[in-house]
Write a protein that holds these residues in place. Sequence first.
Motif, short mmCIF file in Angstrom:
data_model
loop_
_atom_site.label_atom_id
_atom_site.label_comp_id
_atom_site.label_asym_id
_atom_site.label_seq_id
_atom_site.Cartn_x
_atom_site.Cartn_y
_atom_site.Cartn_z
N GLN A 13 -29.29 2.81 111.05
CA GLN A 13 -30.68 3.35 111.43
C GLN A 13 -31.64 3.09 110.50
O GLN A 13 -31.59 2.75 109.43
CB GLN A 13 -30.21 4.75 111.16
CG GLN A 13 -29.27 5.57 112.03
CD GLN A 13 -29.02 7.01 111.85
OE1 GLN A 13 -29.99 7.87 111.46
NE2 GLN A 13 -28.04 7.61 112.17
N LYS A 15 -34.54 4.28 109.62
CA LYS A 15 -35.23 5.13 108.46
C LYS A 15 -34.59 6.18 107.96
O LYS A 15 -33.62 7.01 108.60
CB LYS A 15 -36.29 6.13 109.51
CG LYS A 15 -37.55 6.47 108.57
CD LYS A 15 -38.51 7.22 109.79
CE LYS A 15 -39.62 7.79 109.15
NZ LYS A 15 -40.64 8.49 110.02
N GLN A 16 -34.74 6.60 106.68
CA GLN A 16 -34.05 7.61 105.99
C GLN A 16 -34.70 9.24 106.29
O GLN A 16 -35.93 8.95 106.95
CB GLN A 16 -34.36 7.41 104.61
CG GLN A 16 -33.75 6.31 103.98
CD GLN A 16 -32.55 6.43 103.03
OE1 GLN A 16 -32.14 7.88 103.06
NE2 GLN A 16 -32.03 5.73 102.51
N LYS A 19 -29.93 10.36 111.02
CA LYS A 19 -29.74 11.42 111.85
C LYS A 19 -28.28 11.31 112.22
O LYS A 19 -27.56 10.45 112.46
CB LYS A 19 -30.53 11.24 113.18
CG LYS A 19 -32.04 11.32 112.76
CD LYS A 19 -32.82 11.00 114.18
CE LYS A 19 -34.29 11.38 114.09
NZ LYS A 19 -34.87 10.50 112.92
N GLU A 77 -38.19 14.91 111.37
CA GLU A 77 -37.18 13.95 111.05
C GLU A 77 -35.82 14.39 111.22
O GLU A 77 -34.81 13.46 111.61
CB GLU A 77 -37.25 13.53 109.52
CG GLU A 77 -38.55 12.75 108.95
CD GLU A 77 -38.70 11.61 109.64
OE1 GLU A 77 -37.71 10.75 110.16
OE2 GLU A 77 -39.90 11.09 109.77
N GLU A 78 -35.62 15.70 111.11
CA GLU A 78 -34.32 15.91 111.24
C GLU A 78 -34.18 17.38 112.16
O GLU A 78 -33.19 18.13 112.15
CB GLU A 78 -33.66 16.56 109.81
CG GLU A 78 -33.64 15.37 108.79
CD GLU A 78 -33.29 15.70 107.48
OE1 GLU A 78 -32.62 14.98 106.68
OE2 GLU A 78 -33.64 16.91 107.03
N ASP A 106 -40.40 19.53 102.79
CA ASP A 106 -40.14 18.38 102.03
C ASP A 106 -39.92 18.67 100.36
O ASP A 106 -41.06 19.09 99.81
CB ASP A 106 -41.31 17.67 102.01
CG ASP A 106 -41.10 16.33 101.25
OD1 ASP A 106 -40.28 16.09 100.38
OD2 ASP A 106 -42.00 15.32 101.62
N GLU A 136 -31.79 11.21 98.94
CA GLU A 136 -32.16 9.94 99.74
C GLU A 136 -31.58 8.66 98.81
O GLU A 136 -31.16 9.00 97.62
CB GLU A 136 -33.38 9.67 99.98
CG GLU A 136 -34.12 11.01 100.76
CD GLU A 136 -35.81 10.49 101.01
OE1 GLU A 136 -36.39 9.66 100.24
OE2 GLU A 136 -36.29 11.21 101.74
#
Length: 280
Positions: A13, A15-16, A19, A77-78, A106, A136
């Motif tokens: 994947q 991008k951090q 998913k 993102e999630e 965030d 992360e």
Amino acid sequence: MASQGEQFPPQRQEKQPGKEHVMDPNPQFSAPEYKPSNKLQGKIALVTGGDSGIGRAVCNCFALEGATVAFTYVKGEEDKDAMDTLRILRESKTPDAKDPMAVAADLGYDRNCMKVVDEVVNAYGRIDILVNNAAEQYKAASVEDIDEERLERVHALKHMKEGSSIINTTSVNAYKGNAKWLDYTATKGAIVSYTRGLALHLVDRGIRVNGVAPGPIWTPLTPASFSEEETAKFGSQVPMKRAGQPIEVAPSFVFLACNHCSSYITGQVLHPNGGTIVNA
């Protein structure tokens, strides 16, 4: 079929924080062998980064044990993982627990952490169990690779009383080191020290503070952090020769959250790591 030494199909994947719903296979957040026994009945739990991976498994086990569960996720993102987790928690909640809550935030900013706490306290009145799990990880083979945007993400939480429990997620890397993950390893080491110091600071208030230091666990951080080749062999280096699943870690959090299971434990770290020996 995976080749010899491979644990998972090669995947990556870009991008951090990664998913869960696109992982192959999906991480295991539950198991039929897990038998709840109302260990957390009536408790209010806040789990940061609870949308996927270890966080999702912890949320689910907490709900099965009778807790009302709120969790955070990163909006945009999630979202899909968060909504999946919210559905799971609604199905797992006990009759006397309140509806679960997903809070978009965030947590790299103090003001957002305070907003999360206020929202949860406004909804439920208090927080009994706090799990600091959001994380992360990035490769950094040299300290020169660490820039200001990748400093440790921290948050502070209030509204806890005597009998409450704080559980911090650290990592086996805090104990054995890792040459390729310097910033991630450093922050996890700091979490261990922070856990010990905070435990001493809060002991007179009757609040226990402990940690869990997982080894290689199959979560979205893996394909979002490693190459396809590294992901395929993820976990094969530990004595058990495999990666763990989130449900194999979550019971450690249940144990530390439950007062009648761990009332004499504070300032300690549990090690579900596949057999890696640690001496600290």
